[in-house]
Scaffold this motif. Sequence first.
Motif, PDB file in Angstrom:
ATOM      1  N   VAL A 171       0.853  -1.191   0.000  1.00 48.65           N
ATOM      2  CA  VAL A 171       0.000   0.000   0.000  1.00 48.65           C
ATOM      3  C   VAL A 171       0.888   1.241   0.000  1.00 48.65           C
ATOM      4  O   VAL A 171       1.647   1.479   0.936  1.00 48.65           O
ATOM      5  N   GLU A 172       0.766   2.028  -1.069  1.00 43.70           N
ATOM      6  CA  GLU A 172       1.654   3.183  -1.224  1.00 43.70           C
ATOM      7  C   GLU A 172       1.060   4.452  -0.602  1.00 43.70           C
ATOM      8  O   GLU A 172      -0.031   4.418  -0.035  1.00 43.70           O
ATOM      9  N   LYS A 173       1.748   5.543  -0.785  1.00 38.66           N
ATOM     10  CA  LYS A 173       1.410   6.821  -0.181  1.00 38.66           C
ATOM     11  C   LYS A 173      -0.080   7.181  -0.317  1.00 38.66           C
ATOM     12  O   LYS A 173      -0.636   7.157  -1.416  1.00 38.66           O
ATOM     13  N   ASN A 174      -0.686   7.503   0.820  1.00 37.04           N
ATOM     14  CA  ASN A 174      -2.098   7.914   0.869  1.00 37.04           C
ATOM     15  C   ASN A 174      -3.071   6.928   0.239  1.00 37.04           C
ATOM     16  O   ASN A 174      -4.203   7.286  -0.094  1.00 37.04           O
ATOM     17  N   ALA A 175      -2.634   5.727   0.047  1.00 32.10           N
ATOM     18  CA  ALA A 175      -3.533   4.715  -0.518  1.00 32.10           C
ATOM     19  C   ALA A 175      -4.262   3.998   0.609  1.00 32.10           C
ATOM     20  O   ALA A 175      -3.893   4.120   1.781  1.00 32.10           O
ATOM     21  N   ASN A 176      -5.302   3.276   0.230  1.00 36.97           N
ATOM     22  CA  ASN A 176      -6.158   2.649   1.224  1.00 36.97           C
ATOM     23  C   ASN A 176      -6.466   1.205   0.834  1.00 36.97           C
ATOM     24  O   ASN A 176      -6.926   0.937  -0.266  1.00 36.97           O
ATOM     25  N   MET A 177      -6.191   0.293   1.741  1.00 34.13           N
ATOM     26  CA  MET A 177      -6.433  -1.128   1.476  1.00 34.13           C
ATOM     27  C   MET A 177      -7.392  -1.659   2.517  1.00 34.13           C
ATOM     28  O   MET A 177      -7.144  -1.571   3.715  1.00 34.13           O
ATOM     29  N   GLU A 178      -8.499  -2.239   2.049  1.00 31.38           N
ATOM     30  CA  GLU A 178      -9.453  -2.838   2.981  1.00 31.38           C
ATOM     31  C   GLU A 178      -9.604  -4.319   2.709  1.00 31.38           C
ATOM     32  O   GLU A 178      -9.878  -4.717   1.581  1.00 31.38           O
ATOM     33  N   TRP A 179      -9.461  -5.113   3.738  1.00 28.75           N
ATOM     34  CA  TRP A 179      -9.699  -6.550   3.622  1.00 28.75           C
ATOM     35  C   TRP A 179     -11.012  -6.890   4.320  1.00 28.75           C
ATOM     36  O   TRP A 179     -11.209  -6.488   5.467  1.00 28.75           O
ATOM     37  N   VAL A 180     -11.853  -7.626   3.656  1.00 28.33           N
ATOM     38  CA  VAL A 180     -13.025  -8.185   4.328  1.00 28.33           C
ATOM     39  C   VAL A 180     -12.949  -9.689   4.137  1.00 28.33           C
ATOM     40  O   VAL A 180     -12.838 -10.169   3.014  1.00 28.33           O
ATOM     41  N   SER A 181     -12.948 -10.419   5.229  1.00 27.23           N
ATOM     42  CA  SER A 181     -12.641 -11.835   5.119  1.00 27.23           C
ATOM     43  C   SER A 181     -13.588 -12.676   5.974  1.00 27.23           C
ATOM     44  O   SER A 181     -13.681 -12.489   7.177  1.00 27.23           O
ATOM     45  N   GLY A 182     -14.301 -13.594   5.344  1.00 32.36           N
ATOM     46  CA  GLY A 182     -15.180 -14.508   6.084  1.00 32.36           C
ATOM     47  C   GLY A 182     -14.717 -15.940   5.863  1.00 32.36           C
ATOM     48  O   GLY A 182     -14.609 -16.385   4.733  1.00 32.36           O
ATOM     49  N   THR A 183     -14.395 -16.643   6.920  1.00 30.59           N
ATOM     50  CA  THR A 183     -13.918 -18.020   6.798  1.00 30.59           C
ATOM     51  C   THR A 183     -14.893 -18.947   7.493  1.00 30.59           C
ATOM     52  O   THR A 183     -15.043 -18.889   8.718  1.00 30.59           O
ATOM     53  N   PHE A 184     -15.577 -19.770   6.713  1.00 31.22           N
ATOM     54  CA  PHE A 184     -16.600 -20.661   7.270  1.00 31.22           C
ATOM     55  C   PHE A 184     -16.253 -22.132   7.079  1.00 31.22           C
ATOM     56  O   PHE A 184     -16.437 -22.949   7.947  1.00 31.22           O
ATOM     57  N   GLY A 185     -15.806 -22.443   5.870  1.00 30.28           N
ATOM     58  CA  GLY A 185     -15.587 -23.845   5.558  1.00 30.28           C
ATOM     59  C   GLY A 185     -14.176 -24.276   5.890  1.00 30.28           C
ATOM     60  O   GLY A 185     -13.465 -23.628   6.658  1.00 30.28           O
TER      61      GLY A 185
END
Lengths: 250, 468
Positions: free
Chosen positions: B281-295
């Motif tokens: 993730v570079e300058k002023n950038a935005n990284m969002e992770w959404v993670s659902g683990t069921f199986g």
Amino acid sequence: MSKLLLKVQNLHASVEDKVIIKGLDLQINEGEVHVIMGPNGAGKSTLANIIMGHPNYKVTEGSIYFEGEDITEARTDERAKKGLFLSFQAPEEISGITMENFMRSSRAVLSGEEVKAYAFHKELMLIMDELQMDRNYAVRHVNAGFSGGEKKKSEILQMLVLNPKLAILDETDSGLDVDAVKTVSSGINQFKNSRNAILIITHNTKILDKLHADFVHVLMDGKIVKTGGTALIDQIYETGFASMESISGK
Amino acid sequence: MEKRKTFVKDVDRTLYDMKDTGADSYRVSKGLTKDIVAEISAMKDEPSWMLELRLDSLKTYHSLSMPEWGPSLHELDMDNLITYVRPNTSLKENWDEVPGDIKSTFERLGIPQAEREALAGVGAQYDSEVVYHHIKEEMIRQGVVYTDMEAAVKEYEPMIREYFMKLLPAKTHKFLALHGAVWSGGSFVYVPQGVDVKIPLQSYFRFNAPGAGQFEHTLIIVDKGAKLHFIEGCSAPKYNTVNLHAGAVELYVREGASLRYSTIENWSKNMMNLNSKMALVEKNANMEWVSGTFGSHITMLYPASVLNGEGAKTEFTGVSFAAEGQNLDTGTKVVHAAPHTSSIINSRSISKGGGVAVYRSAVSVLPQAHHVKSAVSCESLMLDSVSRSDTLPVMDIRNDEVDIGHEAKIGRISEEAIFYLMTRGLDEIEAKAMIVRGFVEPITKELPLEYAVEMNNLISMELEGSIG
Ligand SMILES: Nc1ncnc2c1ncn2[C@@H]1O[C@H](COP(=O)(O)OP(=O)(O)O)[C@@H](O)[C@H]1O
Ligand SMILES: [Mg+2]
């Protein structure tokens, strides 16, 4: 004759080997308002919990009937579906679900019918207005972060929305300010009709201002030691519960 | 019925368990040798540098030992895994051209509908290869590239060569090395500077062959100031052989760009899911992770963000639900490598029926990274006394000017709350489902609607198998 709703017969119950209810009898008919008073620790909340089928309390003797049916062993949700309701002394907080969705889900499982979202919403808003509850509470999570008084109002709101046959109100008035007691009391009054009944557990008679109590019971040490009309309330205020004990001391 | 819609959505488990009977056109022999790796490369007609990368990875694979922490992987027998399965079709752009059995699997997974419902493009991985790929025309006009990885290696060779397995090199761990040797399928996305891809790109892939591993590679580059939401979903039918998934996801979020990467994994309960994900993730950038683990039977999954430029931000939101026979070891990793970077980590894990849900987070702040902010909140809910939950947060802070908050809660589901809901007519499972859905609500509310619904369905499904 009006129909018998609840019959508690020679009830004995304990929790973790501690005996709390020790031979209790109670009968409530349609159209009646019953009041239970009694000192702290007498077993009032325990009785309410047992009527609702709380899994921690063991009925060791006696039975509970609702509309003639033995419900002593029935699951809590089955009792609710038969028309029993408890306004908790200390209501639980459930985060992540809004009051409105919660009550709509509850209405749906209790009635076994689809509940139309918009019609339900309109109805809910009207009831909230009558209880002088801020409409925003409908989108707040169930009791989460509510003050003590707000939680009690939330219980009465649920009672009005779910419209049970028998509503047990466990110290619904405690923690309410003077104005709130008034609105809650008129809410209860509005709920009351000839086809349902109310069991009010209280230390305070203000909640009865707008409501005629048909029977007043004194619960002490796991038993109902005295039953009378509203005159009994004045007697309790004058002489305290101690005098009742001597009456029962046989 | 309305009541099912509001909180216990009726779930057709067969949707997730179905399997096709179609014949596979090609399958490599079971063991893993240099010849097999070379054969895979030759089948794909790859440039020589890719063959070299594969062979180097294979060497690394043989030199590395199994991980010494986390869940036990002793059930894994690498010599018996068919590493590469090629479905009986080549890449199709038009839905009508996809063969019937494959199509019916996808149709039952709702992919065409999902597309109709304004999902921008579909890259659905069927076994090891993408068979259906489509991207809306206006996006092509904007210069957005969304293609399968095999095609990308040829069509965008210089870019792939520059970035492929650079964030996640083979030496990182044994399963990445394996991935490097046998990777197959996956997606490549490039979003040009300043382009805002308004609707999410979705890939939905699943396994369909007993004993087959899946090693898809996803590479996404979101160029300066651009925006993308990528949704990865997995669902696999049940098999008795232990299945291995060792995919890799490499994400480049350039200056001022933003990327949200959402995954709901529902692998079959025999899957070993050992997936690797990392974002730069570079300058002023935005990284969002959404993670659902069921199986899955076992999962080890820790999406990582390296905050490489000043002002970079990352947010990780995760849910895991471990039922009987499952050991879900999940979490996230954040490296604050530049000043004024910030991270928010929010996780909820649920365990029942003897399941194990372990949450690990590792937040490190490098010496040059001053004025870093980080907030970690992880909560675990155990639905009974035989299940286990752990939270293992690790912090390595090498700068004094930081603002770090950490909150961890582990608890058991409240009997009183269940009773309360039951007095309102909900049965025990409905009551538990409502509590669990409420517990994960901070996460589901972040998801696009259809995914929130799917997550809630998965929760109900997990709970419905749990009377008592
Ligand atoms: N779950 C429980 N575990 C142990 N003791 C209990 C429990 N519930 C009630 N009791 C005890 O039973 C007695 C009656 O309690 P309660 O019914 O709450 O009284 P009150 O009349 O004030 O409502 C008290 O002594 C209380 O401590
Ligand atoms: Mg009490």
